[in-house]
Design an enzyme around this catalytic site. Structure first.
Site, PDB file in Angstrom:
ATOM      1  N   SER A  53       0.795  -1.231   0.000  1.00 59.36           N
ATOM      2  CA  SER A  53       0.000   0.000   0.000  1.00 59.36           C
ATOM      3  C   SER A  53       0.826   1.278   0.000  1.00 59.36           C
ATOM      4  CB  SER A  53      -0.950   0.022   1.199  1.00 59.36           C
ATOM      5  OG  SER A  53      -0.230   0.152   2.412  1.00 59.36           O
ATOM      6  N   LYS A 101       0.764   4.635   6.796  1.00 64.14           N
ATOM      7  CA  LYS A 101       0.212   5.458   5.717  1.00 64.14           C
ATOM      8  C   LYS A 101       0.833   6.848   5.795  1.00 64.14           C
ATOM      9  CE  LYS A 101      -2.916   2.193   4.786  1.00 64.14           C
ATOM     10  NZ  LYS A 101      -2.859   1.337   3.575  1.00 64.14           N
TER      11      LYS A 101
END
Length: 210
Positions: A53, A101
């Site tokens: 990701s 993230k």
């Protein structure tokens, strides 16, 4: 022939140099171990990257060092790469408890996507994100359109590999209190050793929302 020297009564026996060296060595080792424990427990931690990701910034199998003084002592900034505990429902069974993230929106920010050039905007300011992996034939940094205001005490986070990242677009915002720290260094494998950038030249132009 000289007579052997006899120590005077009450004189303190001479200490062996070897014993002093050994004592100092033990003290140094104990202090080093204690310092290492304190650093690992309260200042920095190592994390393993399990998913794609955050490609190409972080690859599967990379290890990163995280500064745990963020955000408790050092404030979070837009563009920071952060590790946070699963707020609930982000990870499936057996997938661990932590995610990584990039911080896109701080509390109070208005985050929207996408403009005519496919860019994301924060507080009306379009941000060029050179780290985002784009889908072939598209200049959009997100497949989904969205426009949100980040609530107080929350963060809007997204992966750099936007088309392979289940992030705030899917799960919503992340409580600031769930942030473990800011990732600042990739340490493994050796060929991937690098300081992680928050791309301040891009993010520092975003105005705070009045």
């Amino acid at each position: 022939m000289s007579e052997p020297t006899v120590p005077s009564p009450g004189a303190e026996p001479r200490k062996r140099p070897g014993w002093k060296f050994l004592r100092d060595l033990v003290v140094i080792v104990v202090v080093a171990l204690l310092a290492s424990f304190l650093v690992k427990a309260y200042l920095v931690r190592s994390f393993y990257i399990p998913s794609a990701s955050m490609e190409n910034t972080l690859l599967i199998g990379d290890r990163v060092i995280v500064n745990e003084l963020v955000p408790g002592v050092v404030p979070l900034r837009r563009g920071d790469v952060v590790v946070f505990q699963d707020p609930g429902g982000w990870l499936g069974p057996g997938q661990g408890d932590d995610l990584i993230k990039r911080v896109i929106g701080l509390p109070g920010d208005r985050v929207s996507c996408c403009d005519a050039q496919g860019r994301l905007s924060v507080n009306g300011h379009a941000v060029d994100e050179p780290y985002v992996v784009l889908q072939a034939g598209s200049d959009r940094v997100s497949l989904q359109d969205f426009s949100v205001t980040v609530p107080k005490g929350q963060l809007w986070v997204m992966g750099d590999n936007r088309y392979e990242s289940a992030d705030s677009r899917v799960h919503g915002t992340v409580p600031e209190s769930d942030v473990v720290g800011r990732a600042f260094l990739t340490t493994w494998p050796v060929s991937r050793w690098t300081v992680l950038s928050r791309y301040g030249d891009e993010w520092d132009g975003v105005p705070d929302r009045g």
